[in-house]
Design an enzyme around this catalytic site. Structure first.
Site, PDB file in Angstrom:
ATOM      1  N   ASP A 174      -1.697  -0.820   5.772  1.00  0.00           N
ATOM      2  CA  ASP A 174      -1.912  -0.565   7.255  1.00  0.00           C
ATOM      3  C   ASP A 174      -3.220  -0.040   7.364  1.00  0.00           C
ATOM      4  OD1 ASP A 174      -1.563   1.948   5.776  1.00  0.00           O
ATOM      5  OD2 ASP A 174      -1.088   2.970   8.017  1.00  0.00           O
ATOM      6  N   THR A 204       0.036   5.158   1.016  1.00  0.00           N
ATOM      7  CA  THR A 204      -0.121   5.747   2.298  1.00  0.00           C
ATOM      8  C   THR A 204      -0.250   5.257   3.494  1.00  0.00           C
ATOM      9  OG1 THR A 204      -1.751   7.137   0.897  1.00  0.00           O
ATOM     10  CG2 THR A 204      -1.731   7.729   3.176  1.00  0.00           C
ATOM     11  N   ASP A 227       0.817  -1.059  -0.039  1.00  0.00           N
ATOM     12  CA  ASP A 227       0.103   0.058  -0.002  1.00  0.00           C
ATOM     13  C   ASP A 227       0.890   1.342  -0.011  1.00  0.00           C
ATOM     14  OD1 ASP A 227      -2.287   1.743   0.657  1.00  0.00           O
ATOM     15  OD2 ASP A 227      -1.667   1.705   2.627  1.00  0.00           O
TER      16      ASP A 227
END
Length: 601
Positions: free
Chosen positions: A499, A310, A308
């Site tokens: 996250d 960000t 991922d």
């Protein structure tokens, strides 16, 4: 000795029986009495082993235990009590060694579970009461004294102190706690008294989430152990074939027993879960919680890693990238005034402006008559000038159109009712990411991919800085899952590192999901196989390296053990190894292989 007898009665009894028999035979010179002791040891220790194996067979488990059972029964029938007693010790001792090794390898996990907060000091009006942590509700006010554990997640509302959260995050430096600081349960308050407003109950707090992850990791049977059982499935028939060969070549039943004795590899097979549990303990000390035993095997197989953007590759918080003046004020002055008024803001963009202003100017003037409209903007008087910072909607009536079509996040700065400048923001790459990519390449990872819902231009810039090979942008969660599926078809085994809540489906879809759990939501941690308790994405490479090392040692234990056992079977089948000697040789081999597995720790 008493504790060993209580915890491992069969192994301890077999050891005591063998020692007593040897003493009676060689010290007291009473061979008949020694044989009686050996018979009692064989019967009392062998019955539980045989019954346990038969129950396993009824449940469809035909592994190396069958060889041990046949060896024990054959030794009893042929009056080879010493060899049979050694096999009982070998079988039960291997299980005891496994249990001991698992306890030693899990010390860091046990320490985490043992220090879970159990008590809290709660304020009820002016009265301070001590209650179980489980009774604390969201919104309660707690007092955390020096030396206390933070009982639940919360925000400091009064007081200042240093809080040691190293057991949770792996970071050696304590956190400076002051009003507004968010604290995780399980941290240790080092000096001052803190007043805390709780944000989660004990069951939902960070510490209990970690405990649940650990307990899930310990409940699951490691699949590499099942791999060892698969080896035993073909090894058991091979043993029976060698028994037939021994009978055909020598015609001696004792030589058949010798083959069974040297072929008993159950402690050898038990060496593989020892390596796996040791690897899990080693990872835990690095702040890496492996939730499922499958992950310790699968992580070592990955050839593609997906990230991922960000919060995973980037720090996940805005950073001022440039200040564009719009009036007569220079860039530095626009930033100074904006940062001065934003010092008191609770908004993440405001905090970013304040950080940038402090970094450039060192000190900032204090605002007067400060006001904040949540989510929109702030205003205040700075050195006799009215300074307003916020969105275009907040500064209604002020012309902000010149850059309105430009992509990106920005705030507008007005001084005395006139647009003075624009502050532009972006996320920044985590400093450890370039080193992570070099480590992944050294580990043989052939494909690195970024999956993000961000715009292609932003994603390409971050990917280029990170050294990511492929980028897929503008993806919804379903798109990430589809991309993971395609990569799995291409590479076989894929690791996903993320996250956010929107990463949870992709984490679950990957062969191995890795969640940054230091500040990420519980949904991502629940969906992942591995959780990084430290806010350091480079630990994903550590997980791969630990997995490969653990798997290599476990397979080494299987290969060496079965190889030597096979060679000993050939020698025994030709009639050159007596049952008692074979039992001692196999015991030494199995002990050595199990101790080798402990190297994974």
């Amino acid at each position: 000795m008493t504790r060993a007898l209580r915890r491992y009665p069969v192994a301890a009894g077999a050891a005591v029986g063998l020692a007593a028999a040897l003493m009676v035979r060689f010290v007291l010179h009473r061979p008949a009495a020694a044989e009686a002791v050996l018979l009692a040891t064989l019967v009392l220790g062998g019955v539980p082993v045989v019954l346990k194996t038969l129950i396993g067979m009824l449940r469809g488990r035909f592994a190396a235990d069958v060889v041990a059972m046949l060896a024990i029964v054959t030794a009893l029938l042929l009056d080879q009590y010493f060899a049979g007693a050694v096999i009982v010790l070998m079988q039960s001792g291997g299980e005891a060694l496994e249990d001991y090794a698992m306890r030693r390898a899990s010390q860091s996990i046990e320490a985490l579970l043992a220090r879970a907060p159990t008590r809290a000091h709660r304020l009820r009006g002016a009265e301070l009461e001590t209650v179980p942590a489980a009774e604390v509700q969201v919104g309660d006010r707690l007092v955390v004294k020096p030396g206390d554990l933070v009982p639940v997640d919360g925000v400091v509302i009064a007081g200042s102190s240093a809080v040691d959260q190293s057991a949770l995050t792996g970071e050696p430096l304590p956190v400076a706690a002051a009003p507004g600081t968010a604290l995780m349960s399980g941290g240790v308050n080092l000096d001052g008294v803190l007043h805390l407003e709780t944000t989660h109950t004990a069951g939902d707090s960070q510490y209990q989430q970690i405990v649940r992850l650990v307990e899930a990791a310990r409940r699951e049977r490691p699949p590499i152990q099942r791999l060892a059982d698969r080896y035993a499935v073909w090894f058991t028939p091979l043993t029976l074939v060698m028994c037939a060969a021994a009978w055909a070549v020598t015609g001696e039943v004792n030589h058949v027993l010798s083959v069974l004795v040297v072929a008993t590899p159950c402690p050898l097979i038990l060496a593989t879960p020892v390596a796996v549990i040791a690897g899990i303990g080693r990872a835990a000390r690095r702040g890496i919680i492996i939730k499922r035993g499958a992950a310790i095997e699968e992580a070592g197989r990955v050839r593609a890693v997906v990230f991922d953007k960000t919060g995973t590759l980037t720090v996940g918080e805005p950073t001022v990238t440039r200040v564009e003046p719009r009036d007569t004020l220079p860039e530095d002055e626009v930033l100074r005034l904006a940062a001065a008024v934003e010092q008191l803001s609770s908004h993440h963009l405001g905090k970013a402006i304040a950080r940038a202003g402090l970094a450039r100017h060192g000190t900032l003037p204090h605002p007067h008559e400060f006001r904040e409209t949540p989510g929109m903007g702030v205003s205040g008087w700075i050195e006799g000038r009215l300074v307003e910072v916020g969105s275009a909607r907040y500064l209604e009536g002020v012309e902000t159109s010149p850059d309105g079509a430009e992509p990106g996040t920005r705030s507008y700065v007005c001084v005395d009712g006139r647009l003075a400048g624009t502050v532009h923001f972006d996320d920044r790459l985590r400093p450890e990411v370039p080193a992570l990519m070099l480590r992944l390449a050294a580990l043989g990872i052939t494909d690195t991919t970024m999956l993000t819902g961000d715009r292609p231009a932003n994603a390409d810039a971050i990917a280029h800085a990170a050294g990511i090979r492929h980028v897929l942008a503008n993806l919804l969660p379903a798109g990430k899952v589809a991309a993971i599926g395609e990569l799995r078809r291409r590479h076989g085994s894929v690791m996903m590192v993320g996250d956010g809540i929107n990463d949870a489906p992709a984490l679950a879809a990957a062969s191995v999901g890795v969640a940054l759990g230091a500040h990420g939501p519980a949904a991502a941690a629940e969906a992942a196989d591995i959780v990084l308790l430290v806010d350091d994405v480079e630990r994903a490479a550590d997980a791969i390296a630990i997995s490969r090392y653990t798997r290599r040692i476990a397979l080494q234990s299987i290969g060496v053990g079965l190889g030597v056992s096979s060679a000993l079977m050939l020698v025994a089948a030709s009639g050159h190894i007596e049952p008692a000697a074979g039992a001692i040789m196999q015991e030494a081999l199995d002990a050595a292989v199990i101790l080798n597995a402990l190297r994974a720790r």
